[in-house]
Design a protein around this motif. Structure first.
Motif, PDB file in Angstrom:
ATOM      1  N   SER A  69       0.825  -1.216   0.000  1.00  0.00           N
ATOM      2  CA  SER A  69       0.000   0.000   0.000  1.00  0.00           C
ATOM      3  C   SER A  69       0.855   1.261   0.000  1.00  0.00           C
ATOM      4  O   SER A  69       0.344   2.360  -0.241  1.00  0.00           O
ATOM      5  CB  SER A  69      -0.918   0.010   1.225  1.00  0.00           C
ATOM      6  OG  SER A  69      -0.165   0.211   2.421  1.00  0.00           O
ATOM      7  N   MET A  70       2.139   1.100   0.306  1.00  0.00           N
ATOM      8  CA  MET A  70       3.092   2.204   0.463  1.00  0.00           C
ATOM      9  C   MET A  70       2.747   3.076   1.676  1.00  0.00           C
ATOM     10  O   MET A  70       3.292   4.166   1.843  1.00  0.00           O
ATOM     11  CB  MET A  70       3.212   3.049  -0.805  1.00  0.00           C
ATOM     12  CG  MET A  70       3.708   2.249  -1.989  1.00  0.00           C
ATOM     13  SD  MET A  70       4.019   3.206  -3.507  1.00  0.00           S
ATOM     14  CE  MET A  70       2.358   3.652  -3.976  1.00  0.00           C
ATOM     15  N   LEU A  71       1.844   2.607   2.519  1.00  0.00           N
ATOM     16  CA  LEU A  71       1.476   3.296   3.752  1.00  0.00           C
ATOM     17  C   LEU A  71       2.159   2.618   4.932  1.00  0.00           C
ATOM     18  O   LEU A  71       2.439   1.414   4.894  1.00  0.00           O
ATOM     19  CB  LEU A  71      -0.037   3.257   3.959  1.00  0.00           C
ATOM     20  CG  LEU A  71      -0.918   3.797   2.838  1.00  0.00           C
ATOM     21  CD1 LEU A  71      -2.385   3.497   3.148  1.00  0.00           C
ATOM     22  CD2 LEU A  71      -0.702   5.289   2.650  1.00  0.00           C
ATOM     23  N   SER A  72       2.393   3.368   5.986  1.00  0.00           N
ATOM     24  CA  SER A  72       2.860   2.737   7.212  1.00  0.00           C
ATOM     25  C   SER A  72       1.713   1.910   7.796  1.00  0.00           C
ATOM     26  O   SER A  72       0.539   2.167   7.508  1.00  0.00           O
ATOM     27  CB  SER A  72       3.291   3.797   8.228  1.00  0.00           C
ATOM     28  OG  SER A  72       2.143   4.417   8.803  1.00  0.00           O
ATOM     29  N   HIS A  78      -5.532   2.852  10.223  1.00  0.00           N
ATOM     30  CA  HIS A  78      -6.437   3.975  10.448  1.00  0.00           C
ATOM     31  C   HIS A  78      -7.563   3.981   9.417  1.00  0.00           C
ATOM     32  O   HIS A  78      -8.705   4.352   9.741  1.00  0.00           O
ATOM     33  CB  HIS A  78      -5.643   5.282  10.374  1.00  0.00           C
ATOM     34  CG  HIS A  78      -6.436   6.515  10.683  1.00  0.00           C
ATOM     35  ND1 HIS A  78      -6.918   6.792  11.943  1.00  0.00           N
ATOM     36  CD2 HIS A  78      -6.833   7.553   9.889  1.00  0.00           C
ATOM     37  CE1 HIS A  78      -7.566   7.941  11.929  1.00  0.00           C
ATOM     38  NE2 HIS A  78      -7.535   8.419  10.687  1.00  0.00           N
ATOM     39  N   HIS A  79      -7.250   3.554   8.194  1.00  0.00           N
ATOM     40  CA  HIS A  79      -8.275   3.532   7.149  1.00  0.00           C
ATOM     41  C   HIS A  79      -8.944   2.170   7.020  1.00  0.00           C
ATOM     42  O   HIS A  79     -10.103   2.088   6.623  1.00  0.00           O
ATOM     43  CB  HIS A  79      -7.657   3.978   5.821  1.00  0.00           C
ATOM     44  CG  HIS A  79      -7.301   5.429   5.821  1.00  0.00           C
ATOM     45  ND1 HIS A  79      -8.212   6.419   5.514  1.00  0.00           N
ATOM     46  CD2 HIS A  79      -6.153   6.064   6.140  1.00  0.00           C
ATOM     47  CE1 HIS A  79      -7.632   7.595   5.624  1.00  0.00           C
ATOM     48  NE2 HIS A  79      -6.391   7.415   6.012  1.00  0.00           N
ATOM     49  N   PRO A 372      -3.943   8.333  14.139  1.00  0.00           N
ATOM     50  CA  PRO A 372      -2.864   7.340  14.248  1.00  0.00           C
ATOM     51  C   PRO A 372      -1.878   7.732  15.342  1.00  0.00           C
ATOM     52  O   PRO A 372      -1.525   8.906  15.492  1.00  0.00           O
ATOM     53  CB  PRO A 372      -2.213   7.381  12.866  1.00  0.00           C
ATOM     54  CG  PRO A 372      -3.285   7.861  11.945  1.00  0.00           C
ATOM     55  CD  PRO A 372      -4.109   8.823  12.749  1.00  0.00           C
ATOM     56  N   ALA A 373      -1.450   6.743  16.105  1.00  0.00           N
ATOM     57  CA  ALA A 373      -0.521   7.005  17.198  1.00  0.00           C
ATOM     58  C   ALA A 373       0.829   7.475  16.652  1.00  0.00           C
ATOM     59  O   ALA A 373       1.253   7.054  15.578  1.00  0.00           O
ATOM     60  CB  ALA A 373      -0.332   5.743  18.034  1.00  0.00           C
ATOM     61  N   PRO A 374       1.519   8.346  17.375  1.00  0.00           N
ATOM     62  CA  PRO A 374       2.857   8.771  16.933  1.00  0.00           C
ATOM     63  C   PRO A 374       3.846   7.618  17.035  1.00  0.00           C
ATOM     64  O   PRO A 374       3.711   6.750  17.904  1.00  0.00           O
ATOM     65  CB  PRO A 374       3.201   9.896  17.904  1.00  0.00           C
ATOM     66  CG  PRO A 374       2.380   9.621  19.124  1.00  0.00           C
ATOM     67  CD  PRO A 374       1.109   9.001  18.638  1.00  0.00           C
TER      68      PRO A 374
END
Length: 591
Positions: A69-72, A78-79, A372-374
């Motif tokens: 997804s190239m997302l963390s 979160h999504h 989203p948590a840091p």
């Protein structure tokens, strides 16, 4: 104690396959009571009225690589919860090829702060082959060291099926170590059947014990039925690049195979598809369509069957792992089960309104209850290690002959497929080096080892990318994720490659003097930015690539698989040109 009472909703009972109005009492994250008769609230219970809504067990993705997804994982989760996802079986194979066991430990840390359950499989094959240099190696001893952890469900897809079947290397030892410990071993065995399939499933013993327990690489209905009859679970893949479920499920429904062994999975899911179409909910919708077409049931029955494949079935698949850690079961709405619940506006729309994770609301009225948590990703940012900046000389393919042209082997891109062909082309020789041929869509392709600054590189040619000028580059290059660059001008190729090296990785292109870049700082694979930014930047890259001439749906994805030396026919790694059908290196041209 923390009590939550959900009242008035229609319960989707996957065990009885019934819908009924009922109340659910949750105590400290576990379902305490389910009743068709109204439950009297305790004085300190939080009461939530779900009248008019449907309550489903939380949706599960039975196999996914979040890196695709190239997302963390933070941004992905979160999504994902917006679409009813409450659990993921994750294989961090991609980033593990960059950082090794450190990548698994990174995902373990992240699992503790996500608004869903992320169970992690230890990548089984890092590196994937000996024909490329990856960033690290995961050994059998390292696998064993992580097995006691409650976040580790077992061994992720055992891709080395020839090693398991024939007893090569340490593949069988890895499987035995995980299975004997009491955890799950995921499979990966495309096209394997007959005695080879039994040898793979039993880890070479042929004794009837299923040690490798599922497969998501099945592409044909007959293959799917055979694997289920042999005792495997089947994860029906419906991702962004590959949607095998469309081909498998219609005939599988009529094959007599046990539907209780069918699960749903994404495998790979793009940020854009997650944002626009959804996650597991979108697979449920498609599975329902297929069920209604093939079996002609009513909408309620078809919805129930599709939801079961995303809840009860993967929950049962996880039971070996959950039992080992004495964790509550998942996938059903029943006393003693983990209170992972997905609340739907209606059966027809399957629109998710609310989600409970471990008895806590993480989504209310379609909105996550927290950002989203840091997290500090800084130890995983510096993954670009070239020994020195690239120059035009790095893109010179010397030719020692006296001819003004030479016949070379060219990687032939097959649109919409991970497979490639071998094309033979007569390419011009200029100033003692072989040149690409833009007129016939034959670009230069280069792979540079980027993990250990070894200086290893390989050059070749590719037909079918469609770009007629400029250069494109990426640090997404399966499976070892080295730096891959394609183009016609050596200066452009060096410049775009150096830009990625300076920026820590990602995807970039250079066209008519314009340089565009999608930063993927986390291992050169994932972004620290939000989903909207990733989609926008990636969209600009794809739009500019079309201006460069490509007609491929996604030229960057196509290029990312040109270095994968396990899918035929011709591929290129940092070590050289690979004839995958022979599983050996091959010459670019005959000398």
């Amino acid at each position: 104690m923390n009590f939550i009472l959900l009242t008035g909703g229609t319960i989707i009972d996957t065990k009885s396959r019934q819908f009924y109005r009922g109340d659910i009492l949750i105590k400290d994250g576990i379902i305490e009571e389910v009743s068709a008769v109204p439950i009297q609230p305790l004085p300190d219970a939080s009461v939530v009225d779900l009248s008019g809504k449907f309550v489903s067990p939380g949706f599960m993705d039975s196999h996914i690589h979040i890196e695709s997804s190239m997302l963390s994982p933070l941004e992905f989760a979160h999504h994902a919860i917006k679409h009813g996802t409450t659990a993921l079986l994750v294989d961090p194979h991609e980033i593990a090829n960059v950082f090794g066991i450190r990548a698994v430990e990174l995902f373990m840390e992240l699992a503790d702060i996500l608004p869903l359950d992320m169970f992690i499989g230890i990548p089984s094959c890092v590196p994937a082959t000996y024909m490329e240099q990856s960033g690290s190696v995961i050994t059998r001893d390292e696998i064993i060291s992580l097995l006691p952890d409650r976040r580790i469900y077992g061994l992720a897809e055992m891709m080395n099926f020839p090693g398991v079947i024939n007893g090569f290397g340490d593949a069988r030892e890895k499987v035995d170590a995980v299975y004997d410990f009491g955890k799950i071993v995921d499979g990966h065995c495309p096209g394997v059947s007959g005695n080879d399939l039994i040898a793979y499933i039993t880890n070479g013993r042929m004794d009837g014990t299923v040690r490798i327990m599922n497969d998501h690489e099945t592409t044909k209905p007959g293959e799917a039925a055979e694997k289920i009859h042999a005792g495997m679970y089947l994860a029906l893949r419906y991702g962004s690049a590959v949607k095998d479920m469309d081909a498998i499920l219609p005939q599988l429904l009529n094959s007599g195979a046990d539907p209780g062994r069918c699960m749903l999975c994404s495998d790979d899911l793009s940020a854009q598809e997650l944002f626009e179409a959804g996650h597991v909910d979108r697979i449920i919708r498609r599975a329902r369509e297929i069920i209604m077409t093939e079996k002609k049931p009513g909408m309620e029955e078809a919805t129930m069957e599709a939801i079961i494949m995303a809840t009860q079935n993967p929950g049962r698949y996880l039971s070996r792992f959950l039992s080992y850690h004495k964790m509550p079961p998942m996938g059903e709405i029943a006393p003693g089960y983990r209170a992972n619940l997905t609340i739907l506006e209606s059966l027809d729309s399957l629109r998710v309104t609310d989600v409970l994770h471990g008895g806590r609301f993480v989504l209310r009225n379609g909105t996550p209850t927290a950002d989203p948590a840091p997290f500090d990703f800084s130890p995983f940012i510096k993954s670009m290690n070239l020994p020195e900046p690239l120059t035009e000389k790095d893109f010179v393919i010397d030719y020692e002959g006296s001819h003004d042209s030479v016949q070379v082997k060219v990687i032939d891109v097959m649109p919409g497929s991970l497979f490639t062909g071998t094309h033979h082309a007569l390419l011009p020789v200029r100033d003692g080096s072989i040149s690409p041929d833009a007129e016939h869509d034959i670009a230069m392709i280069a792979v540079f080892e980027r993990h250990h600054a070894t200086g290893a590189r390989s050059l070749g040619f590719v037909r079918g990318l469609g770009i007629s000028s400029g250069a494109i580059a990426s640090t997404i290059a399966h499976d070892s994720h080295n730096l891959i660059i394609a183009g016609y001008d050596a200066s452009d190729m060096a410049r775009v490659g150096n830009h990625l090296a300076q920026q820590g990785g990602g995807i970039a292109l250079l066209h008519d003097g314009k340089l565009l870049h999608l930063p993927l700082e986390i291992g050169g694979l994932m972004s620290r930015e939000n989903i909207a930014s990733v989609i926008k930047r990636y969209g600009l890259l794809k739009e500019e690539a079309r201006l460069m001439g490509t007609r491929l749906k996604n030229v960057f994805m196509a290029m990312s698989f040109l270095s994968l030396p396990v899918i035929p026919e011709l591929k290129i790694t940092d070590q050289g040109l690979v004839d995958v059908t022979k599983f050996e290196f091959t010459m670019l041209y005959e000398k």
